[in-house]
Enzyme design. Structure first.
Site, PDB file in Angstrom:
ATOM      1  N   SER A 360       0.827  -1.204   0.000  1.00 27.88           N
ATOM      2  CA  SER A 360       0.000   0.000   0.000  1.00 27.88           C
ATOM      3  C   SER A 360       0.861   1.253   0.000  1.00 27.88           C
ATOM      4  CB  SER A 360      -0.933  -0.012   1.218  1.00 27.88           C
ATOM      5  OG  SER A 360      -1.788   1.104   1.206  1.00 27.88           O
ATOM      6  N   TRP A 363       2.462   1.631  -3.393  1.00 29.63           N
ATOM      7  CA  TRP A 363       1.448   2.074  -4.362  1.00 29.63           C
ATOM      8  C   TRP A 363       1.202   3.579  -4.238  1.00 29.63           C
ATOM      9  CZ3 TRP A 363      -3.846   3.446  -3.090  1.00 29.63           C
ATOM     10  CH2 TRP A 363      -4.699   3.573  -4.201  1.00 29.63           C
ATOM     11  N   HIS A 364       1.242   4.094  -3.026  1.00 27.58           N
ATOM     12  CA  HIS A 364       0.994   5.521  -2.821  1.00 27.58           C
ATOM     13  C   HIS A 364       2.142   6.402  -3.314  1.00 27.58           C
ATOM     14  CE1 HIS A 364      -2.309   4.334  -0.076  1.00 27.58           C
ATOM     15  NE2 HIS A 364      -2.779   5.519  -0.345  1.00 27.58           N
ATOM     16  N   GLY A 365       3.378   5.895  -3.223  1.00 27.27           N
ATOM     17  CA  GLY A 365       4.498   6.716  -3.670  1.00 27.27           C
ATOM     18  C   GLY A 365       5.786   6.325  -2.979  1.00 27.27           C
TER      19      GLY A 365
END
Length: 512
Positions: A360, A363-365
């Site tokens: 997660s 995926w966000h950065g």
């Protein structure tokens, strides 16, 4: 088209990109009515319409020309990989390709120091990454024996490979293209073919199998989303997590700083409530999200929801909170990561949880704040699971009876602690930098780490064993007081024994 948006942006004090994004979400409402009027007997028109509207958003409005072709590249790569690569590693190859592409753009965003007010390709690419990786697993499940699949996998598996036009329509479904919510391929095709409506045989005023009440629910969502947006505009500029970095904040007492931070958390979340509620309403206008009829006969439209505001602001525990926040992303993480990294025949445990939280964050950065937030969230999830498994049984009453005072106190304390931990763990997610995150945590007295550390120490120092012993005594006392009643002997398996310390903090060699 910027001449249409600049005056409005100046009037509300927002960036032009933010105004463009909200405008696209609002434009999707009337376009949704056009989409659903295209009869299911012409599915190709529906696919083309969705792709055309997405092109409208990306080209003349948002001016993300190169961004669109990057997304198209990921879509085509996924389509041909899933079609011609039949090996068991296919879903992971797709995952690596689309997540790797997303990460490259995250790096570019950091290099060029885009602010959060700048809308660029990573936003829609994050949504697309969920859709493409989910599709890969759905195709993979369609090739596996039915006996090996769970209920979700059976319902979502793809047994008939789509045409390129069907896949493009799915990938560029316009109401959820920019900020979500994402949907899986089977739900999209059910929307195109109106399968759910036909199965329930619900007739609308037009005589088609389209349930009534869709517009009412959708526009209610639109109004609610605009109210959230207004609250963010009014209060978010002052009351946000970055207030912790100001000299004024440092001068306040610790308890006052902690209290102020809880208020800031509410306003920080308002912008997410706004965009997710707006896009939910736009999706409902197209017919997505129909979940049946209420006992009174009203149509229910909960299938496109991405957030449950009350469950987030008044959570009974951290699991309830996570399940209510960015719900579609939670489904993706659970079905495409959490379950998939768990060895066959074993239950998901701490290892699966930490891999999921790391995914997660990835995926966000690439900002360090994401990893601080999700690593902390992993430990919070663990102590929450331990509390539910070992403490909660001590305050539960028999089914059908009123909650005891102890159970009510447990719920109140759980809500307070969960809210405190939410705002503590979420601050790095918004502040992004390592330095700002630790400065904030220090000014909050590291209260989140204190709570986590105290809980871990309790369970590791014999707290779980003590709870099991107390529950056993409770059951024996009930059986002694009422021999005729049906006593339930303590079941050791219902309690969660804390994992070994090496499972929580892997040896240095395993950390790479």
């Amino acid at each position: 088209m910027d001449g249409l948006f600049v005056p409005l942006a100046d009037a509300v004090g927002a960036s032009v990109d933010q105004v463009k994004l909200i405008s696209c979400l609002l434009i999707a409402y009337p376009l949704g009515s056009v989409f659903i009027r295209i009869p299911s007997s012409h599915p190709a028109l529906k696919h083309l319409f969705s792709v055309a509207i997405t092109l409208l958003f990306f080209f003349p409005v948002l001016k993300l020309y190169a961004g669109f072709f990057q997304l198209l590249g990921s879509v085509l790569a996924t389509y041909y990989l899933t079609r011609y690569y039949q090996g068991p590693m296919m879903p992971w190859v797709v995952f690596a390709v689309v997540m790797g592409h997303l990460t490259v753009n995250h790096v570019i965003r950091v290099i060029y120091q885009f602010s959060y007010e700048t809308f660029e390709v990573t936003g829609p690419q994050m949504v697309l990454t969920m859709k493409l990786t989910t599709f890969a697993w759905n195709v993979h499940d369609g090739q596996r024996p039915a006996a090996d699949l769970d209920k979700w996998q059976m319902a979502k598996r793809v047994t008939k490979f789509p045409t390129l036009l069907e896949f493009l329509g799915y990938s560029f479904y316009f109401p959820g293209m920019l900020v979500g919510p994402y949907l899986d391929y089977s739900d999209y095709m059910n929307l195109i073919n109106e399968t759910v409506f036909k199965t329930l045989a619900v007739k609308g005023k037009s005589g088609r199998n389209i349930p009534a009440g869709r517009k009412r629910v959708a526009y209610r969502k639109m109004v609610t989303g605009l109210l959230y947006l207004g609250a963010f505009i009014v209060g978010g500029g002052t009351w946000n997590y970055s207030i912790s970095l100001t000299p004024w904040f440092a001068e306040q007492s610790l308890l006052y700083r902690i209290a102020i931070y809880q208020i800031c958390g509410v306003f920080e979340r308002m912008k997410y409530y706004a965009i997710w509620t707006l896009t939910e309403g736009a999706s409902i206008k197209t017919g997505l999200g129909f979940t049946g009829l209420s006992p009174s006969g009203k149509t229910l439209w909960k299938g496109a929801a991405n957030v449950d505001v009350l469950a987030i602001e008044f959570p009974s525990n951290f699991k309830v909170l996570l399940d209510a926040w960015n719900m579609k992303t939670n489904v993706w993480l659970r079905e495409c990561v959490y379950k998939r990294v768990t060895p066959k025949g074993k239950k998901p445990g701490f290892r699966s949880s930490m891999i999921t939280f790391t995914t997660s964050a990835f995926w966000h950065g690439i900002a360090s704040g994401y990893y601080l937030a999700f690593l902390t969230g992993g430990f919070i999830t663990t102590i929450g699971r331990l509390a539910r498994a070992n403490i909660r049984p001590l305050v539960l009453e028999a089914p059908g009876t009123q909650p005891s005072l102890a159970k009510r106190a447990y719920d109140v304390v759980g809500t307070i602690i969960t809210t405190l931990l939410l705002n503590y763990a979420a601050s790095p997610f918004m502040l992004l930098s390592f330095t700002d995150s630790f400065t904030t945590w220090a000014r909050l007295g590291f209260y989140g780490h204190v709570i986590i550390g105290a809980a871990m120490a309790f369970f590791y120092a014999g707290g779980a064993k003590f709870c099991r012993s107390m529950h056993s005594k409770q059951q024996q006392a009930k059986m002694t007081r009422s021999p005729s009643s049906v006593g339930t002997p303590v079941n050791e398996k219902q309690f969660m024994v804390p994992p070994s310390f090496d499972q929580i903090v892997p040896p240095r060699a395993q950390l790479g």
